[in-house]
Design a protein around this motif. Structure first.
Motif, PDB file in Angstrom:
ATOM      1  N   GLU A  17      18.174  21.790 -37.187  1.00  0.00           N
ATOM      2  CA  GLU A  17      18.572  21.021 -36.004  1.00  0.00           C
ATOM      3  C   GLU A  17      20.011  20.534 -36.126  1.00  0.00           C
ATOM      4  O   GLU A  17      20.764  20.553 -35.167  1.00  0.00           O
ATOM      5  CB  GLU A  17      17.655  19.814 -35.812  1.00  0.00           C
ATOM      6  CG  GLU A  17      16.376  20.138 -35.103  1.00  0.00           C
ATOM      7  CD  GLU A  17      15.719  18.887 -34.528  1.00  0.00           C
ATOM      8  OE1 GLU A  17      16.381  17.843 -34.443  1.00  0.00           O
ATOM      9  OE2 GLU A  17      14.538  18.973 -34.177  1.00  0.00           O
ATOM     10  N   ALA A  18      20.373  20.076 -37.343  1.00  0.00           N
ATOM     11  CA  ALA A  18      21.735  19.553 -37.537  1.00  0.00           C
ATOM     12  C   ALA A  18      22.757  20.668 -37.358  1.00  0.00           C
ATOM     13  O   ALA A  18      23.807  20.468 -36.744  1.00  0.00           O
ATOM     14  CB  ALA A  18      21.855  18.915 -38.916  1.00  0.00           C
ATOM     15  N   ILE A  19      22.448  21.847 -37.878  1.00  0.00           N
ATOM     16  CA  ILE A  19      23.375  22.971 -37.754  1.00  0.00           C
ATOM     17  C   ILE A  19      23.494  23.375 -36.290  1.00  0.00           C
ATOM     18  O   ILE A  19      24.585  23.573 -35.767  1.00  0.00           O
ATOM     19  CB  ILE A  19      22.908  24.153 -38.634  1.00  0.00           C
ATOM     20  CG1 ILE A  19      23.137  23.808 -40.096  1.00  0.00           C
ATOM     21  CG2 ILE A  19      23.646  25.433 -38.259  1.00  0.00           C
ATOM     22  CD1 ILE A  19      22.393  24.685 -41.064  1.00  0.00           C
ATOM     23  N   PHE A  20      22.350  23.437 -35.617  1.00  0.00           N
ATOM     24  CA  PHE A  20      22.380  23.783 -34.197  1.00  0.00           C
ATOM     25  C   PHE A  20      23.223  22.772 -33.418  1.00  0.00           C
ATOM     26  O   PHE A  20      24.083  23.140 -32.640  1.00  0.00           O
ATOM     27  CB  PHE A  20      20.971  23.839 -33.605  1.00  0.00           C
ATOM     28  CG  PHE A  20      20.976  23.906 -32.099  1.00  0.00           C
ATOM     29  CD1 PHE A  20      21.194  25.112 -31.461  1.00  0.00           C
ATOM     30  CD2 PHE A  20      20.815  22.759 -31.342  1.00  0.00           C
ATOM     31  CE1 PHE A  20      21.239  25.177 -30.067  1.00  0.00           C
ATOM     32  CE2 PHE A  20      20.857  22.810 -29.944  1.00  0.00           C
ATOM     33  CZ  PHE A  20      21.065  24.022 -29.314  1.00  0.00           C
ATOM     34  N   SER A  21      22.960  21.489 -33.684  1.00  0.00           N
ATOM     35  CA  SER A  21      23.631  20.457 -32.908  1.00  0.00           C
ATOM     36  C   SER A  21      25.142  20.505 -33.096  1.00  0.00           C
ATOM     37  O   SER A  21      25.902  20.448 -32.128  1.00  0.00           O
ATOM     38  CB  SER A  21      23.056  19.097 -33.300  1.00  0.00           C
ATOM     39  OG  SER A  21      23.991  18.101 -33.074  1.00  0.00           O
ATOM     40  N   GLY A  22      25.588  20.652 -34.361  1.00  0.00           N
ATOM     41  CA  GLY A  22      27.019  20.712 -34.626  1.00  0.00           C
ATOM     42  C   GLY A  22      27.642  21.920 -33.959  1.00  0.00           C
ATOM     43  O   GLY A  22      28.709  21.857 -33.351  1.00  0.00           O
ATOM     44  N   ASP A  23      26.918  23.015 -34.054  1.00  0.00           N
ATOM     45  CA  ASP A  23      27.412  24.268 -33.544  1.00  0.00           C
ATOM     46  C   ASP A  23      27.403  24.330 -32.030  1.00  0.00           C
ATOM     47  O   ASP A  23      28.343  24.785 -31.392  1.00  0.00           O
ATOM     48  CB  ASP A  23      26.461  25.328 -34.070  1.00  0.00           C
ATOM     49  CG  ASP A  23      27.148  26.616 -34.172  1.00  0.00           C
ATOM     50  OD1 ASP A  23      28.151  26.667 -34.889  1.00  0.00           O
ATOM     51  OD2 ASP A  23      26.707  27.549 -33.492  1.00  0.00           O
ATOM     52  N   PHE A  24      26.315  23.848 -31.461  1.00  0.00           N
ATOM     53  CA  PHE A  24      26.169  23.908 -30.014  1.00  0.00           C
ATOM     54  C   PHE A  24      27.172  22.962 -29.354  1.00  0.00           C
ATOM     55  O   PHE A  24      27.687  23.254 -28.285  1.00  0.00           O
ATOM     56  CB  PHE A  24      24.729  23.558 -29.624  1.00  0.00           C
ATOM     57  CG  PHE A  24      24.377  23.947 -28.218  1.00  0.00           C
ATOM     58  CD1 PHE A  24      24.529  25.260 -27.797  1.00  0.00           C
ATOM     59  CD2 PHE A  24      23.899  23.008 -27.323  1.00  0.00           C
ATOM     60  CE1 PHE A  24      24.200  25.632 -26.502  1.00  0.00           C
ATOM     61  CE2 PHE A  24      23.566  23.368 -26.022  1.00  0.00           C
ATOM     62  CZ  PHE A  24      23.720  24.674 -25.608  1.00  0.00           C
ATOM     63  N   GLY A  25      27.457  21.839 -30.030  1.00  0.00           N
ATOM     64  CA  GLY A  25      28.484  20.930 -29.528  1.00  0.00           C
ATOM     65  C   GLY A  25      29.807  21.665 -29.367  1.00  0.00           C
ATOM     66  O   GLY A  25      30.511  21.514 -28.370  1.00  0.00           O
ATOM     67  N   GLU A  26      30.131  22.521 -30.361  1.00  0.00           N
ATOM     68  CA  GLU A  26      31.358  23.328 -30.296  1.00  0.00           C
ATOM     69  C   GLU A  26      31.268  24.330 -29.148  1.00  0.00           C
ATOM     70  O   GLU A  26      32.218  24.520 -28.392  1.00  0.00           O
ATOM     71  CB  GLU A  26      31.552  24.101 -31.612  1.00  0.00           C
ATOM     72  CG  GLU A  26      31.910  23.227 -32.796  1.00  0.00           C
ATOM     73  CD  GLU A  26      33.281  22.602 -32.631  1.00  0.00           C
ATOM     74  OE1 GLU A  26      34.194  23.291 -32.133  1.00  0.00           O
ATOM     75  OE2 GLU A  26      33.430  21.417 -32.985  1.00  0.00           O
ATOM     76  N   THR A  27      30.109  24.977 -29.060  1.00  0.00           N
ATOM     77  CA  THR A  27      29.912  25.969 -28.008  1.00  0.00           C
ATOM     78  C   THR A  27      30.082  25.334 -26.626  1.00  0.00           C
ATOM     79  O   THR A  27      30.659  25.924 -25.719  1.00  0.00           O
ATOM     80  CB  THR A  27      28.494  26.569 -28.128  1.00  0.00           C
ATOM     81  OG1 THR A  27      28.362  27.115 -29.426  1.00  0.00           O
ATOM     82  CG2 THR A  27      28.256  27.660 -27.097  1.00  0.00           C
ATOM     83  N   LEU A  28      29.593  24.118 -26.507  1.00  0.00           N
ATOM     84  CA  LEU A  28      29.664  23.429 -25.213  1.00  0.00           C
ATOM     85  C   LEU A  28      31.100  23.164 -24.782  1.00  0.00           C
ATOM     86  O   LEU A  28      31.375  23.053 -23.600  1.00  0.00           O
ATOM     87  CB  LEU A  28      28.902  22.102 -25.279  1.00  0.00           C
ATOM     88  CG  LEU A  28      27.380  22.206 -25.278  1.00  0.00           C
ATOM     89  CD1 LEU A  28      26.770  20.833 -25.426  1.00  0.00           C
ATOM     90  CD2 LEU A  28      26.884  22.873 -24.010  1.00  0.00           C
ATOM     91  N   LYS A  29      32.005  23.047 -25.766  1.00  0.00           N
ATOM     92  CA  LYS A  29      33.398  22.781 -25.400  1.00  0.00           C
ATOM     93  C   LYS A  29      33.955  23.915 -24.548  1.00  0.00           C
ATOM     94  O   LYS A  29      34.825  23.692 -23.719  1.00  0.00           O
ATOM     95  CB  LYS A  29      34.255  22.612 -26.654  1.00  0.00           C
ATOM     96  CG  LYS A  29      34.003  21.299 -27.346  1.00  0.00           C
ATOM     97  CD  LYS A  29      34.917  21.175 -28.543  1.00  0.00           C
ATOM     98  CE  LYS A  29      34.584  19.916 -29.311  1.00  0.00           C
ATOM     99  NZ  LYS A  29      35.323  19.859 -30.571  1.00  0.00           N
ATOM    100  N   ALA A  30      33.471  25.120 -24.798  1.00  0.00           N
ATOM    101  CA  ALA A  30      33.935  26.247 -24.013  1.00  0.00           C
ATOM    102  C   ALA A  30      33.163  26.341 -22.695  1.00  0.00           C
ATOM    103  O   ALA A  30      33.454  27.170 -21.861  1.00  0.00           O
ATOM    104  CB  ALA A  30      33.789  27.540 -24.813  1.00  0.00           C
ATOM    105  N   HIS A  31      32.149  25.513 -22.544  1.00  0.00           N
ATOM    106  CA  HIS A  31      31.315  25.515 -21.342  1.00  0.00           C
ATOM    107  C   HIS A  31      31.181  24.104 -20.795  1.00  0.00           C
ATOM    108  O   HIS A  31      30.098  23.540 -20.811  1.00  0.00           O
ATOM    109  CB  HIS A  31      29.917  26.069 -21.650  1.00  0.00           C
ATOM    110  CG  HIS A  31      29.908  27.531 -21.930  1.00  0.00           C
ATOM    111  ND1 HIS A  31      29.459  28.451 -21.025  1.00  0.00           N
ATOM    112  CD2 HIS A  31      30.318  28.227 -23.002  1.00  0.00           C
ATOM    113  CE1 HIS A  31      29.586  29.663 -21.531  1.00  0.00           C
ATOM    114  NE2 HIS A  31      30.102  29.547 -22.733  1.00  0.00           N
ATOM    115  N   PRO A  32      32.302  23.535 -20.331  1.00  0.00           N
ATOM    116  CA  PRO A  32      32.248  22.137 -19.889  1.00  0.00           C
ATOM    117  C   PRO A  32      31.189  21.908 -18.814  1.00  0.00           C
ATOM    118  O   PRO A  32      30.543  20.876 -18.798  1.00  0.00           O
ATOM    119  CB  PRO A  32      33.653  21.875 -19.364  1.00  0.00           C
ATOM    120  CG  PRO A  32      34.329  23.181 -19.294  1.00  0.00           C
ATOM    121  CD  PRO A  32      33.649  24.106 -20.222  1.00  0.00           C
TER     122      PRO A  32
END
Ligand SMILES: [Zn+2]
Length: 407
Positions: A174-189
């Motif tokens: 979950e922690a890896i997903f959350s950190g990673d998905f947060g980054e992914t979301l930056k490209a998908h405001p």
């Protein structure tokens, strides 16, 4: 401390003249148990931690997970002690009584309502997960690098490969997903705004993301049919048979997509959404799992690296070119609670965290002759299904500990 006609007082209290009074020492232990449970999410881990801290049970013995469960679930902690919650039946078995048989004694609370609800949420989620409802577990989504589907143990909250014994905790995943998905979301405001700011919009976004995946699949099918026809591998008739369902799928999906996008445009979005990290941490566990299920196609767990295949088209090809417009995700800072993963610096620039060049960092994270094909720093690549290139994310902690170890 002792028992009276009312029975033994709940842990943290003692009977005094028919009333429950706080036993400060026990109450402190019980409060610690709640705090520990919220961070550790495991009754047996709480038992171990309390035993290690020499905060024992009333009889001075080690805690068991069952006993921890009792002190976390008894509502005396929020000032309502129910008497006669269970009774011994005719068959000699202890069972829950009906509400008529119970009575409530008011007492001074040990924890806040917030701590109580958070604890109850975690306990409920763990019970639900134990039933292995596929909707609220990540079973089936996690694969070991050796190719085997990792089995999910709700009890231990981890994934395990039966072949090479690789394990991965659900919390880590979950922690890896959350950190990673947060980054992914930056490209998908847009996506991030929807998820974080407004759940109705978030649901529409998730459906859009799914439809965009089907659209690209239909397009791939159509392209494959055209290619086969072009090289003479299929007859014109067969080509039509292959092409038609793809064309129909594309038309249908595009229609659904434009309807959803219109719907989305009319959905009010929050003006000031919280950061992704805060939003994620505040979610009940079931909701977190549902979000992961909605956006992740597959986790592949390797040694020191995890690959996440997302269901969002172009999730990371956008990252080099698109400047985020709205950024509900808080900027990262280098602290102990800093980012889990960092990206390579741009060519010609130095890493903001370590001062290393892109080439030097590549040397540390990629297998090559100089590191004997065992890269000393853990990283992982994010690649979309069907894409050649992925973005490699570097585990910051691993990089830092490598740098410390080499002085
Ligand atoms: Zn394996």
């Amino acid at each position: 401390m002792g028992s009276t006609k009312q029975g033994q007082a709940p842990f943290g209290y003692r009977w005094q003249g028919g009333q429950l009074r706080l036993n400060e020492q026990e109450a402190a232990t019980r409060r610690t148990a709640f705090d520990l449970f919220i961070s550790l999410r495991s009754k047996s881990a709480v038992a171990r931690a309390l035993n290690d801290q020499k905060q024992f049970t009333r009889s001075g013995k080690d805690w068991s997970d069952v006993q921890i469960g009792r002190i976390l679930e008894c509502s005396s902690a929020i000032g309502r002690y129910e008497i006669n919650r269970t009774a011994v039946g005719d068959d000699g078995k202890r069972m829950a009584t009906g509400s008529a048989a119970r009575s409530v004694v008011a007492c001074e609370p040990i924890v806040t309502q917030k701590v109580w609800s958070r604890t109850a949420d975690i306990l409920r989620a763990k019970r639900t997960a134990r039933k292995a409802d596929p909707e609220v577990t990540l079973a089936g989504l996690v694969r070991c690098r050796c190719g085997i589907q990792m089995s999910h143990s709700a009890e231990r909250a981890e994934f395990r490969c039966s072949k090479c014994a690789t394990t991965l905790g659900l919390d880590d995943l979950e922690a890896i997903f959350s950190g990673d998905f947060g980054e992914t979301l930056k490209a998908h405001p847009q996506l991030s705004l929807g998820l974080v700011g407004d759940s109705e919009a978030g649901q529409i976004m998730a459906r859009i993301a799914h439809l965009e995946v089907s659209l690209s699949e239909f397009e791939t099918e159509r392209a494959a049919a055209e290619k086969m026809f072009a090289v003479g591998a299929v007859t014109r008739q067969r080509f039509a048979q292959l092409q038609q369902p793809a064309e129909e799928g594309i038309a249908r999906t595009q229609k659904e997509l434009s309807a959803l996008k219109r719907e989305l445009a009319g959905t009010p979005t929050a003006k000031d959404p919280p950061s992704w990290e805060d939003f994620w941490r505040g979610l009940p566990p079931e909701r977190r799992i549902r979000i992961i299920r909605a956006f992740v196609d597959q986790f592949t767990v390797g040694e020191g690296e995890i690959e996440i295949a997302y269901l969002i088209p172009d999730a990371e090809t956008a990252e080099d070119t698109v400047e985020p417009r709205t950024m509900p995700v808080a900027p990262h800072s280098v602290k102990t609670d800093g980012p889990v993963y960092i990206r390579l610096p741009k060519p010609g620039e130095l890493c903001a965290y370590t001062g290393l060049s892109r080439a030097k960092m590549n040397e540390l994270i990629l297998a090559n002759a100089r590191n004997n094909f065992r890269p000393p720093v853990a990283s992982k690549s994010l690649r979309q299904p069907g894409q050649q290139r992925g973005v490699r994310l570097i585990l910051l902690e691993s990089l830092m500990s490598y740098l410390h170890s080499t002085g």
